[in-house]
Design a protein around this motif. Structure first.
Motif, mmCIF file in Angstrom:
data_model
loop_
_atom_site.group_PDB
_atom_site.id
_atom_site.type_symbol
_atom_site.label_atom_id
_atom_site.label_comp_id
_atom_site.label_asym_id
_atom_site.label_seq_id
_atom_site.Cartn_x
_atom_site.Cartn_y
_atom_site.Cartn_z
ATOM 1 N N TRP A 84 0.828 -1.218 0.000
ATOM 2 C CA TRP A 84 0.000 0.000 0.000
ATOM 3 C C TRP A 84 0.855 1.258 0.000
ATOM 4 O O TRP A 84 0.389 2.349 -0.319
ATOM 5 N N ARG A 85 2.141 1.113 0.389
ATOM 6 C CA ARG A 85 3.085 2.240 0.342
ATOM 7 C C ARG A 85 4.459 1.643 0.062
ATOM 8 O O ARG A 85 4.639 0.429 0.226
ATOM 9 N N PRO A 86 5.451 2.445 -0.362
ATOM 10 C CA PRO A 86 6.781 1.857 -0.550
ATOM 11 C C PRO A 86 7.193 1.146 0.741
ATOM 12 O O PRO A 86 7.019 1.688 1.825
ATOM 13 N N PRO A 87 7.716 -0.091 0.646
ATOM 14 C CA PRO A 87 8.018 -0.854 1.859
ATOM 15 C C PRO A 87 8.977 -0.119 2.793
ATOM 16 O O PRO A 87 9.821 0.656 2.355
ATOM 17 N N SER A 88 8.805 -0.368 4.086
ATOM 18 C CA SER A 88 9.726 0.174 5.087
ATOM 19 C C SER A 88 11.121 -0.406 4.861
ATOM 20 O O SER A 88 11.273 -1.606 4.630
ATOM 21 N N LEU A 89 12.130 0.442 4.978
ATOM 22 C CA LEU A 89 13.516 -0.035 4.818
ATOM 23 C C LEU A 89 13.966 -0.821 6.036
ATOM 24 O O LEU A 89 15.013 -1.471 6.013
ATOM 25 N N LEU A 90 13.199 -0.758 7.122
ATOM 26 C CA LEU A 90 13.550 -1.483 8.347
ATOM 27 C C LEU A 90 12.691 -2.725 8.516
ATOM 28 O O LEU A 90 13.165 -3.843 8.467
ATOM 29 N N LEU A 91 11.403 -2.493 8.721
ATOM 30 C CA LEU A 91 10.487 -3.589 9.052
ATOM 31 C C LEU A 91 10.315 -4.570 7.904
ATOM 32 O O LEU A 91 10.164 -5.773 8.119
ATOM 33 N N GLU A 92 10.306 -4.033 6.674
ATOM 34 C CA GLU A 92 9.952 -4.859 5.520
ATOM 35 C C GLU A 92 11.169 -5.090 4.625
ATOM 36 O O GLU A 92 11.076 -5.060 3.396
ATOM 37 N N MET A 175 -3.849 3.507 10.624
ATOM 38 C CA MET A 175 -4.013 2.976 9.268
ATOM 39 C C MET A 175 -2.886 1.982 8.928
ATOM 40 O O MET A 175 -3.131 0.896 8.395
ATOM 41 N N ALA A 176 -1.654 2.352 9.277
ATOM 42 C CA ALA A 176 -0.512 1.481 8.961
ATOM 43 C C ALA A 176 -0.628 0.150 9.700
ATOM 44 O O ALA A 176 -0.323 -0.916 9.136
ATOM 45 N N PHE A 177 -1.059 0.185 10.949
ATOM 46 C CA PHE A 177 -1.172 -1.061 11.708
ATOM 47 C C PHE A 177 -2.384 -1.878 11.262
ATOM 48 O O PHE A 177 -2.331 -3.107 11.283
ATOM 49 N N ASN A 178 -3.451 -1.233 10.837
ATOM 50 C CA ASN A 178 -4.557 -1.988 10.237
ATOM 51 C C ASN A 178 -4.102 -2.700 8.969
ATOM 52 O O ASN A 178 -4.539 -3.807 8.669
ATOM 53 N N ALA A 179 -3.221 -2.036 8.215
ATOM 54 C CA ALA A 179 -2.831 -2.551 6.900
ATOM 55 C C ALA A 179 -2.037 -3.855 6.972
ATOM 56 O O ALA A 179 -1.869 -4.528 5.956
ATOM 57 N N PHE A 180 -1.548 -4.231 8.163
ATOM 58 C CA PHE A 180 -0.869 -5.538 8.286
ATOM 59 C C PHE A 180 -1.877 -6.691 8.263
ATOM 60 O O PHE A 180 -1.497 -7.835 8.044
ATOM 61 N N GLY A 181 -3.133 -6.383 8.526
ATOM 62 C CA GLY A 181 -4.143 -7.441 8.595
ATOM 63 C C GLY A 181 -4.823 -7.640 7.251
ATOM 64 O O GLY A 181 -4.380 -7.118 6.221
ATOM 65 N N ARG A 238 10.186 8.241 7.943
ATOM 66 C CA ARG A 238 8.808 7.732 7.910
ATOM 67 C C ARG A 238 8.613 6.593 8.910
ATOM 68 O O ARG A 238 7.555 6.481 9.541
ATOM 69 N N SER A 239 9.630 5.749 9.084
ATOM 70 C CA SER A 239 9.519 4.666 10.074
ATOM 71 C C SER A 239 9.289 5.214 11.477
ATOM 72 O O SER A 239 8.492 4.660 12.244
ATOM 73 N N LEU A 240 10.000 6.294 11.817
ATOM 74 C CA LEU A 240 9.795 6.912 13.140
ATOM 75 C C LEU A 240 8.350 7.354 13.306
ATOM 76 O O LEU A 240 7.739 7.153 14.358
ATOM 77 N N LEU A 241 7.819 7.986 12.250
ATOM 78 C CA LEU A 241 6.466 8.536 12.342
ATOM 79 C C LEU A 241 5.410 7.442 12.307
ATOM 80 O O LEU A 241 4.318 7.605 12.856
ATOM 81 N N THR A 242 5.730 6.299 11.698
ATOM 82 C CA THR A 242 4.755 5.207 11.621
ATOM 83 C C THR A 242 4.740 4.383 12.899
ATOM 84 O O THR A 242 3.687 4.028 13.412
ATOM 85 N N ALA A 243 5.924 4.067 13.395
ATOM 86 C CA ALA A 243 6.031 3.086 14.478
ATOM 87 C C ALA A 243 6.203 3.734 15.840
ATOM 88 O O ALA A 243 6.185 3.037 16.852
ATOM 89 N N GLY A 244 6.345 5.071 15.878
ATOM 90 C CA GLY A 244 6.742 5.710 17.124
ATOM 91 C C GLY A 244 5.643 6.370 17.935
ATOM 92 O O GLY A 244 5.913 6.819 19.055
ATOM 93 N N THR A 292 0.460 -8.913 16.775
ATOM 94 C CA THR A 292 0.828 -9.906 15.752
ATOM 95 C C THR A 292 1.788 -9.305 14.726
ATOM 96 O O THR A 292 1.769 -8.089 14.466
ATOM 97 N N PHE A 293 2.618 -10.147 14.179
ATOM 98 C CA PHE A 293 3.349 -9.818 12.957
ATOM 99 C C PHE A 293 3.451 -11.084 12.120
ATOM 100 O O PHE A 293 3.337 -12.194 12.646
ATOM 101 N N PHE A 294 3.651 -10.900 10.829
ATOM 102 C CA PHE A 294 3.806 -12.016 9.901
ATOM 103 C C PHE A 294 5.254 -12.075 9.401
ATOM 104 O O PHE A 294 5.979 -11.087 9.447
HETATM 105 C C1 OVM Z 1 8.179 1.043 9.797
HETATM 106 C C2 OVM Z 1 7.522 0.288 10.910
HETATM 107 C C3 OVM Z 1 8.287 -0.385 11.831
HETATM 108 C C4 OVM Z 1 7.685 -1.099 12.864
HETATM 109 C C5 OVM Z 1 6.333 -1.133 12.947
HETATM 110 C C6 OVM Z 1 5.596 -0.453 12.033
HETATM 111 C C7 OVM Z 1 3.457 0.234 11.351
HETATM 112 C C8 OVM Z 1 6.179 0.254 10.997
HETATM 113 O O1 OVM Z 1 9.374 0.920 9.634
HETATM 114 O O2 OVM Z 1 7.469 1.773 9.077
HETATM 115 O O3 OVM Z 1 4.276 -0.516 12.156
#
Ligand code: OVM
Length: 405
Positions: A84-92, A175-181, A238-244, A292-294
């Motif tokens: 749904w967005r360019p993949p995270s360089l960390l998580l994905e 929204m980002a955390f919903n999108a994992f499901g 973006r990772s900081l703003l998504t996961a923080g 959860t995570f996959f």
């Molecule tokens: C990210 C990220 C990392 C951990 C959790 C997460 C939305 C996102 O790098 O964007 O959840």
């Protein structure tokens, strides 16, 4: 994980949907059933293999060679589906691509780098707690007033975010955390704001929109040194703003809920405020704000005798592993006397939460201020959950407090 044995066993199958409102609201019965069904359970509805016991969740989290993240840490398989967005360089991402962004962010968020924040975060926690304690009446919604308010007071400033649009942070994370499901009603409900919220977040990640003394500026400085490319820098911001944000908000809510429902543990913290950090980790274990995570099997992988076929997803129930009675004594009890280390609420292995020291500093400063000024805390009504495909999140946490004299 081991070679494919000749005698692989078919895992038990279940057609349960863990992402229904019923299970998201009260996940414990499902977790217990999955743990008891076996070390691996095939969830036929999504064709994923569920791991709900501590041993297997821990093993999968720490085996990035067998279970990759590059195909997405949610249900969507990036080998076949457009993210749904360019993949995270960390998580994905997987090694080696994962390593440079991880190293940069690890150093920026490491305990020594956070020392300069402690005093100002202490002061802001004192201010916030003082306004709560001074109010007429001592009943209030601790979710909005404390759990959501405190991270929003300290974290965006620490990143170096501008003042405009900060109200977008929680909806974006939700929204980002919903999108994992799966693409259920929760995801559909976010769809109308996706472009707007994504556009706002992307705009905050440029060098120009970030203050020159925050985490964001340090990420751009790493790009200037050549530790990241200029294309990578905004995605790391973006990772900081998504996961923080949502993570700490709901982690603090979990902690306040734990204390409001265990007044004896609050007395323990009052006597020994240095337990604040342990208390936060115990609350993260007990509630598991990220449920959860996959991962995706990078070859045919055998787990406890069952084969996860190459390219198939596993669904790791962190919240269930954190209450597995084979790992934890009296797992359903919130107990400051236990050692919660080893919980998988922050994950484990190479992707383990890189921001966990930031989260602990937020918790420590807020809880210490509260412990000094609040003699007693209890629930003043039914807490309300906010449903999310991944987060164990909150809408309201009514509490009653008695200020310390
Ligand atoms: C990210 C990220 C990392 C951990 C959790 C997460 C939305 C996102 O790098 O964007 O959840």
């Amino acid at each position: 994980m081991t070679e494919t044995p000749r005698t692989a066993v078919a895992p038990p199958a279940s057609d349960v949907d863990p992402f229904t409102a019923e299970h998201l609201e009260h996940p414990e019965p499902l977790h217990r059933a999955l743990r008891e069904a076996g070390p691996v359970v095939h969830l036929t509805r999504y064709d994923v293999h569920a791991l709900a016991r501590y041993e297997e969740v821990y093993a999968a989290l720490t085996d990035w060679q067998s279970f990759e993240s590059g195909a997405g840490a949610g249900l969507a398989n990036f080998r076949h589906e457009k993210p749904w967005r360019p993949p995270s360089l960390l998580l994905e991402a997987d090694p080696p691509h994962h390593d440079a962004p991880r190293r940069v962010l690890r150093e920026i968020l490491a305990p020594p780098a956070l020392r300069r924040l402690r005093e100002s975060w202490q002061a802001r926690a004192e201010e916030l707690v003082a306004t709560v304690v001074a109010r007429e009446g001592t009943e209030f919604d601790a979710f909005t007033t404390l759990a959501a308010a405190f991270p929003l007071r300290v974290f965006p400033d620490a990143v170096g975010l501008g003042p405009e649009g900060r109200e977008n942070l929680l909806p974006y994370g939700n929204m980002a955390f919903n999108a994992f499901g799966p693409r259920n009603g929760l995801v559909e409900a976010d769809a109308s704001r996706m472009a707007e919220l994504s556009g706002w977040v992307s705009a905050q990640c440029t060098r120009e929109s970030l203050g020159d003394d925050g985490f964001g500026a340090r990420i751009w400085a790493a790009a200037d040194r050549g530790d990241l490319t200029p294309e990578q820098a905004p995605l790391v911001v973006r990772s900081l703003l998504t996961a923080g944000v949502d993570t700490t908000v709901h982690g603090l809510a979990a902690t306040l809920y734990a204390f409001a429902s265990h007044p004896d543990q609050w007395q323990r913290l009052r006597k020994r405020p240095e337990l604040a950090r342990v208390a936060f980790d115990e609350a993260v274990r007990w509630q598991s704000p990220v449920q959860t995570f996959f991962r995706t099997a990078s070859s045919d992988v055998t787990v406890a005798g069952s084969v996860i076929p190459e390219g198939h997803k596993i669904l790791m129930f962190l919240g269930s592993a954190n209450r597995d009675p084979d790992r934890w004594a009296d797992p359903d009890r919130f107990d400051l006397g236990r050692d919660p280390s080893g919980h998988v609420g922050f994950g484990m292995g190479i992707h383990q939460c890189v921001g966990q020291h930031v989260a602990r500093l937020e918790a420590e400063t807020l809880l210490t201020a509260l412990a000094r000024r609040v003699e007693h805390i209890e629930l003043a009504g039914e807490p309300r959950r906010h449903l999310n495909n991944t987060l164990r999140s909150w809408a309201a946490l009514p509490v009653r407090i008695r200020p310390a004299r």
